[in-house]
Enzyme design. Structure first.
Site, PDB file in Angstrom:
ATOM      1  N   ASP A 100      28.462 -34.215 -53.512  1.00  0.00           N
ATOM      2  CA  ASP A 100      28.590 -35.488 -52.783  1.00  0.00           C
ATOM      3  C   ASP A 100      29.188 -36.585 -53.666  1.00  0.00           C
ATOM      4  O   ASP A 100      29.912 -37.457 -53.189  1.00  0.00           O
ATOM      5  CB  ASP A 100      27.219 -35.941 -52.266  1.00  0.00           C
ATOM      6  CG  ASP A 100      26.494 -34.810 -51.569  1.00  0.00           C
ATOM      7  OD1 ASP A 100      26.519 -34.769 -50.334  1.00  0.00           O
ATOM      8  OD2 ASP A 100      25.939 -33.949 -52.289  1.00  0.00           O
TER       9      ASP A 100
ATOM     10  N   ASP B 115      30.569 -41.109 -49.316  1.00  0.00           N
ATOM     11  CA  ASP B 115      30.385 -39.897 -48.522  1.00  0.00           C
ATOM     12  C   ASP B 115      29.026 -40.049 -47.846  1.00  0.00           C
ATOM     13  O   ASP B 115      27.990 -39.782 -48.454  1.00  0.00           O
ATOM     14  CB  ASP B 115      30.409 -38.671 -49.449  1.00  0.00           C
ATOM     15  CG  ASP B 115      30.295 -37.363 -48.671  1.00  0.00           C
ATOM     16  OD1 ASP B 115      30.576 -37.364 -47.460  1.00  0.00           O
ATOM     17  OD2 ASP B 115      29.915 -36.356 -49.289  1.00  0.00           O
TER      18      ASP B 115
ATOM     19  N   GLU C 258      34.145 -41.410 -45.394  1.00  0.00           N
ATOM     20  CA  GLU C 258      34.530 -40.195 -44.670  1.00  0.00           C
ATOM     21  C   GLU C 258      34.385 -40.422 -43.176  1.00  0.00           C
ATOM     22  O   GLU C 258      33.373 -40.935 -42.704  1.00  0.00           O
ATOM     23  CB  GLU C 258      33.670 -39.001 -45.103  1.00  0.00           C
ATOM     24  CG  GLU C 258      34.125 -37.722 -44.423  1.00  0.00           C
ATOM     25  CD  GLU C 258      33.435 -36.482 -44.960  1.00  0.00           C
ATOM     26  OE1 GLU C 258      33.514 -36.230 -46.174  1.00  0.00           O
ATOM     27  OE2 GLU C 258      32.828 -35.767 -44.158  1.00  0.00           O
TER      28      GLU C 258
END
Lengths: 198, 198
Positions: free
Chosen positions: B141, B7, B68
């Site tokens: 996260d 992420d 992502e």
């Protein structure tokens, strides 16, 4: 001082290296464009670019890297690739302890031509003249990379990314890589690592 | 198959590693968050992150990386840092010949919770359950990085960045790093290099 200018991009990434001489003069050391295959996936393209950028850093050993500052208001379809390429270029240079400055396109144009809204032709013409080149560097990305390097040499300290301000940035680039002991950039780096692990 | 979920972010970069087991089950191998000092300059932060990412890739040796997908319509003030961090992560993985897939936040949420608009609490709860963890991974996260890895395992081929389509991506990840000879990803890589220099 040796400056590597990088005009980041996935399709064409311009690179230009100059050495500073006395009296605001400079000479070109190298110029080129790294291209990646637009038919390949983004991951493969960034991987190819990573190797190419490291090869330039190995070969040219710049004292400072000058990268075009990417804005979110650019064309949305290309902004992500450009931002990703710039992140890669900045990270690979910074991990070596090389300070990285960012300059906006209008700063570069104003610095080189005196007009922040100059067109590519004007920028190329001035780069050719400033560096006393026999032929204009091509493509435009190569000329832009040299313009970024010249802009950094002339504008210098004021536009660094350092959050500790212009004076510190000027100081840390001025000492260069030949100085004994840690440069300010390397010190910042060491401090950052210490803070992270300590 | 071992998947490293990332992420991307400059302030906090979540990383989560899972191994696939039979019957769509998975186990967690490692999870963590790499932070960089928000008071440091962007170049130093990206340099610190580059070293951290390479350490994770060295340590975990993933077969595939799931990142992502960053959109230009995100918050403009943070988009550039996120895009730069993602470019760095993707480039460092891809240069090793590791295929990189990208998944949107809604794909991840839908894959994990069945609802593309699930909140962070729901995602964390499902990640904890799917991986049979004793305590929920923190911060968000870290949970997001594990969710990205699980999403890739379950959605698999369909969302790769490969422009040659899902079938090819599935093929190149399925063979993994243990296969003899070149994987499809390595072949793409070799072809890209050949095209570039040849």
């Amino acid at each position: 001082m040796r400056v590597l200018g990088i005009d980041p991009g996935l399709t064409r990434c311009g690179l230009g290296v100059i050495d500073s001489l006395r009296s605001r003069r400079a000479e070109m050391v190298a110029v080129g464009v790294e291209r990646t295959d637009s038919a390949a996936s983004v991951d493969v393209r960034l991987g190819v670019l990573a190797d190419a950028l490291d090869a330039w850093l190995d070969e040219c050993r710049p004292d400072v890297v000058s990268v075009e500052r990417v804005f979110a208001r650019h064309d949305v379809s290309t902004i992500m690739g450009t931002a990703q390429a710039s992140g890669l270029a900045i990270g690979l240079a910074a991990r070596r302890g090389i300070p990285v400055a960012m300059h906006t396109p209008s700063e570069v144009k104003a610095s080189i031509t005196g007009n922040g809204r100059a067109d590519k032709k004007q920028v190329t013409a001035m780069v050719t003249r400033i560096l006393h080149l026999d032929t204009p560097p091509k493509p435009a990305d190569a000329a832009d990379a040299l313009a970024l390097a010249i802009c950094h040499l002339w504008r210098g300290a004021g536009t660094g990314t350092s959050t500790t301000g212009p004076a510190d940035f000027s100081d840390r680039t001025a000492r260069g890589r030949q100085g004994s002991g840690l440069t300010a950039a390397q010190q910042t780096w060491a401090d950052a690592l210490k803070g992270k692990h300590g």
